[in-house]
Design a protein around this motif. Sequence first.
Motif, PDB file in Angstrom:
ATOM      1  N   VAL A 133       0.857  -1.184   0.000  1.00  0.00           N
ATOM      2  CA  VAL A 133       0.000   0.000   0.000  1.00  0.00           C
ATOM      3  C   VAL A 133       0.893   1.233   0.000  1.00  0.00           C
ATOM      4  O   VAL A 133       1.767   1.367   0.845  1.00  0.00           O
ATOM      5  CB  VAL A 133      -0.920   0.032   1.240  1.00  0.00           C
ATOM      6  CG1 VAL A 133      -1.797   1.273   1.213  1.00  0.00           C
ATOM      7  CG2 VAL A 133      -1.776  -1.221   1.310  1.00  0.00           C
ATOM      8  N   ARG A 134       0.671   2.112  -0.964  1.00  0.00           N
ATOM      9  CA  ARG A 134       1.428   3.366  -1.029  1.00  0.00           C
ATOM     10  C   ARG A 134       0.603   4.473  -0.381  1.00  0.00           C
ATOM     11  O   ARG A 134      -0.536   4.731  -0.769  1.00  0.00           O
ATOM     12  CB  ARG A 134       1.736   3.747  -2.468  1.00  0.00           C
ATOM     13  CG  ARG A 134       2.314   5.166  -2.602  1.00  0.00           C
ATOM     14  CD  ARG A 134       2.433   5.575  -4.053  1.00  0.00           C
ATOM     15  NE  ARG A 134       3.467   4.797  -4.698  1.00  0.00           N
ATOM     16  CZ  ARG A 134       4.771   5.050  -4.596  1.00  0.00           C
ATOM     17  NH1 ARG A 134       5.173   6.076  -3.873  1.00  0.00           N
ATOM     18  NH2 ARG A 134       5.644   4.312  -5.212  1.00  0.00           N
ATOM     19  N   TYR A 135       1.211   5.112   0.621  1.00  0.00           N
ATOM     20  CA  TYR A 135       0.575   6.266   1.263  1.00  0.00           C
ATOM     21  C   TYR A 135       1.199   7.533   0.697  1.00  0.00           C
ATOM     22  O   TYR A 135       2.402   7.756   0.829  1.00  0.00           O
ATOM     23  CB  TYR A 135       0.773   6.217   2.780  1.00  0.00           C
ATOM     24  CG  TYR A 135       0.228   7.437   3.494  1.00  0.00           C
ATOM     25  CD1 TYR A 135      -1.100   7.474   3.903  1.00  0.00           C
ATOM     26  CD2 TYR A 135       1.029   8.546   3.726  1.00  0.00           C
ATOM     27  CE1 TYR A 135      -1.611   8.596   4.545  1.00  0.00           C
ATOM     28  CE2 TYR A 135       0.534   9.667   4.369  1.00  0.00           C
ATOM     29  CZ  TYR A 135      -0.790   9.691   4.775  1.00  0.00           C
ATOM     30  OH  TYR A 135      -1.286  10.799   5.401  1.00  0.00           O
ATOM     31  N   THR A 136       0.379   8.339   0.057  1.00  0.00           N
ATOM     32  CA  THR A 136       0.819   9.639  -0.435  1.00  0.00           C
ATOM     33  C   THR A 136       0.212  10.754   0.407  1.00  0.00           C
ATOM     34  O   THR A 136       0.877  11.715   0.769  1.00  0.00           O
ATOM     35  CB  THR A 136       0.434   9.829  -1.909  1.00  0.00           C
ATOM     36  OG1 THR A 136       1.008   8.746  -2.677  1.00  0.00           O
ATOM     37  CG2 THR A 136       0.962  11.146  -2.455  1.00  0.00           C
ATOM     38  N   SER A 137      -1.065  10.609   0.733  1.00  0.00           N
ATOM     39  CA  SER A 137      -1.765  11.523   1.630  1.00  0.00           C
ATOM     40  C   SER A 137      -2.998  10.793   2.126  1.00  0.00           C
ATOM     41  O   SER A 137      -3.286   9.665   1.718  1.00  0.00           O
ATOM     42  CB  SER A 137      -2.159  12.818   0.908  1.00  0.00           C
ATOM     43  OG  SER A 137      -3.177  12.553  -0.044  1.00  0.00           O
ATOM     44  N   ASN A 138      -3.740  11.433   3.025  1.00  0.00           N
ATOM     45  CA  ASN A 138      -4.945  10.798   3.549  1.00  0.00           C
ATOM     46  C   ASN A 138      -5.987  10.527   2.474  1.00  0.00           C
ATOM     47  O   ASN A 138      -6.867   9.691   2.652  1.00  0.00           O
ATOM     48  CB  ASN A 138      -5.566  11.667   4.654  1.00  0.00           C
ATOM     49  CG  ASN A 138      -4.762  11.602   5.934  1.00  0.00           C
ATOM     50  OD1 ASN A 138      -4.102  10.607   6.209  1.00  0.00           O
ATOM     51  ND2 ASN A 138      -4.815  12.671   6.718  1.00  0.00           N
ATOM     52  N   THR A 139      -5.877  11.228   1.370  1.00  0.00           N
ATOM     53  CA  THR A 139      -6.859  11.054   0.293  1.00  0.00           C
ATOM     54  C   THR A 139      -6.273  10.349  -0.920  1.00  0.00           C
ATOM     55  O   THR A 139      -6.977  10.168  -1.907  1.00  0.00           O
ATOM     56  CB  THR A 139      -7.427  12.426  -0.135  1.00  0.00           C
ATOM     57  OG1 THR A 139      -6.350  13.272  -0.556  1.00  0.00           O
ATOM     58  CG2 THR A 139      -8.171  13.084   1.016  1.00  0.00           C
ATOM     59  N   GLU A 140      -5.012   9.984  -0.846  1.00  0.00           N
ATOM     60  CA  GLU A 140      -4.363   9.350  -2.006  1.00  0.00           C
ATOM     61  C   GLU A 140      -3.586   8.117  -1.539  1.00  0.00           C
ATOM     62  O   GLU A 140      -2.465   8.225  -1.044  1.00  0.00           O
ATOM     63  CB  GLU A 140      -3.429  10.329  -2.716  1.00  0.00           C
ATOM     64  CG  GLU A 140      -2.904   9.789  -4.038  1.00  0.00           C
ATOM     65  CD  GLU A 140      -2.060  10.809  -4.779  1.00  0.00           C
ATOM     66  OE1 GLU A 140      -1.379  10.415  -5.748  1.00  0.00           O
ATOM     67  OE2 GLU A 140      -2.070  11.992  -4.384  1.00  0.00           O
ATOM     68  N   ILE A 141      -4.221   6.965  -1.707  1.00  0.00           N
ATOM     69  CA  ILE A 141      -3.622   5.685  -1.315  1.00  0.00           C
ATOM     70  C   ILE A 141      -3.804   4.713  -2.466  1.00  0.00           C
ATOM     71  O   ILE A 141      -4.913   4.524  -2.971  1.00  0.00           O
ATOM     72  CB  ILE A 141      -4.283   5.136  -0.033  1.00  0.00           C
ATOM     73  CG1 ILE A 141      -4.040   6.087   1.137  1.00  0.00           C
ATOM     74  CG2 ILE A 141      -3.758   3.740   0.298  1.00  0.00           C
ATOM     75  CD1 ILE A 141      -4.806   5.720   2.389  1.00  0.00           C
ATOM     76  N   SER A 142      -2.727   4.090  -2.903  1.00  0.00           N
ATOM     77  CA  SER A 142      -2.799   3.099  -3.982  1.00  0.00           C
ATOM     78  C   SER A 142      -2.361   1.737  -3.462  1.00  0.00           C
ATOM     79  O   SER A 142      -1.617   1.644  -2.490  1.00  0.00           O
ATOM     80  CB  SER A 142      -1.948   3.533  -5.175  1.00  0.00           C
ATOM     81  OG  SER A 142      -0.633   3.860  -4.762  1.00  0.00           O
ATOM     82  N   LYS A 143      -2.815   0.676  -4.119  1.00  0.00           N
ATOM     83  CA  LYS A 143      -2.599  -0.675  -3.616  1.00  0.00           C
ATOM     84  C   LYS A 143      -2.070  -1.596  -4.709  1.00  0.00           C
ATOM     85  O   LYS A 143      -2.341  -1.410  -5.898  1.00  0.00           O
ATOM     86  CB  LYS A 143      -3.911  -1.260  -3.067  1.00  0.00           C
ATOM     87  CG  LYS A 143      -4.560  -0.408  -1.990  1.00  0.00           C
ATOM     88  CD  LYS A 143      -5.912  -0.965  -1.591  1.00  0.00           C
ATOM     89  CE  LYS A 143      -6.606  -0.071  -0.559  1.00  0.00           C
ATOM     90  NZ  LYS A 143      -7.948  -0.591  -0.192  1.00  0.00           N
ATOM     91  N   LEU A 144      -1.324  -2.598  -4.263  1.00  0.00           N
ATOM     92  CA  LEU A 144      -0.845  -3.658  -5.149  1.00  0.00           C
ATOM     93  C   LEU A 144      -1.057  -4.983  -4.439  1.00  0.00           C
ATOM     94  O   LEU A 144      -0.685  -5.119  -3.263  1.00  0.00           O
ATOM     95  CB  LEU A 144       0.639  -3.461  -5.491  1.00  0.00           C
ATOM     96  CG  LEU A 144       1.305  -4.516  -6.381  1.00  0.00           C
ATOM     97  CD1 LEU A 144       2.390  -3.875  -7.243  1.00  0.00           C
ATOM     98  CD2 LEU A 144       1.943  -5.632  -5.542  1.00  0.00           C
TER      99      LEU A 144
END
Length: 296
Positions: A151-162
């Motif tokens: 899980v990539r955390y960029t901000s509280n509103t921007e999270i991407s998953k693999l």
Amino acid sequence: MIVITLTKVPPSLRGALTLWCQEIQTGVYVGNMSARNREKLWDRITRDIGNGQATMAYNTKNELGYQFRTTRDDQEVADFDGVPLLVRLKKVETPLRPGFSDAAKMHRARISNRAKTPRHEVDNIRPFVSLDVETTGLDATSNLIISIGAVRYTSNTEISKLYSLIKINRHVPESIAKLTNISDELLMKQGEPIKPVLVRLRDFVDDDPIVGFNLVFDDEFLTAAYRRQQQEPLTNRLIDILPLVKRTNKFLENYKLATVLKKYQIVNANEHNSLADAQATMMLTLKLIENGVKVF
């Protein structure tokens, strides 16, 4: 000579006892000391025992030649004409939660006095990737990865998953299949070769820090997998938050991920799923930062 048995006590107490006694079996300690030191040791045990239990037996001048004491709240030691007996109590007191000792209170006070990270600083954390793998066993030299979650955390509103299931050329042990809900049939249907998954993972993490819970385990398996595929292992900065949790929570019963998440009131509805565990680790990381723990 004294014999002490411990069950479900904080790891810090087990470590302290090894300074005085020899652990001859898990939770069983043997030593030889003066009566004065024995009493001090028992005071230390009862102070830091948390929700666990302890029993101490030692030599003394009575008819049996020994005496014992216990912290159990459903029984007490009674003297019957010089013979120590365990008497079952009719009323069982509700056990104290861990953290009621003086040491625990002092530790909790230090934690509460630690400055909270300002909200704007929490919101401006640099991007990071939390990662978890599920495997066929514990040895990276002989076992294989069967799933990778990140899980990539960029901000509280921007999270991407693999998330990927990995097809392997061997049987998934029954115990692992039961623990992870990953069966041979599932890998045959939805699994894919590990080589392209490792390439995607490298692109996904980019050059950001990788965070994990007991990350040494995951890193060993990933490094072994990259080398088997004749690819260079990841060179990202690795941050294992397990030691951080241990330093800030010295009185937990154990340091399994589920126990730690419960402490921080983080819900993980799909335990031992690599993606769910990675997401829970991300939330735990943010919680630690919010509580003033220096992670990065």
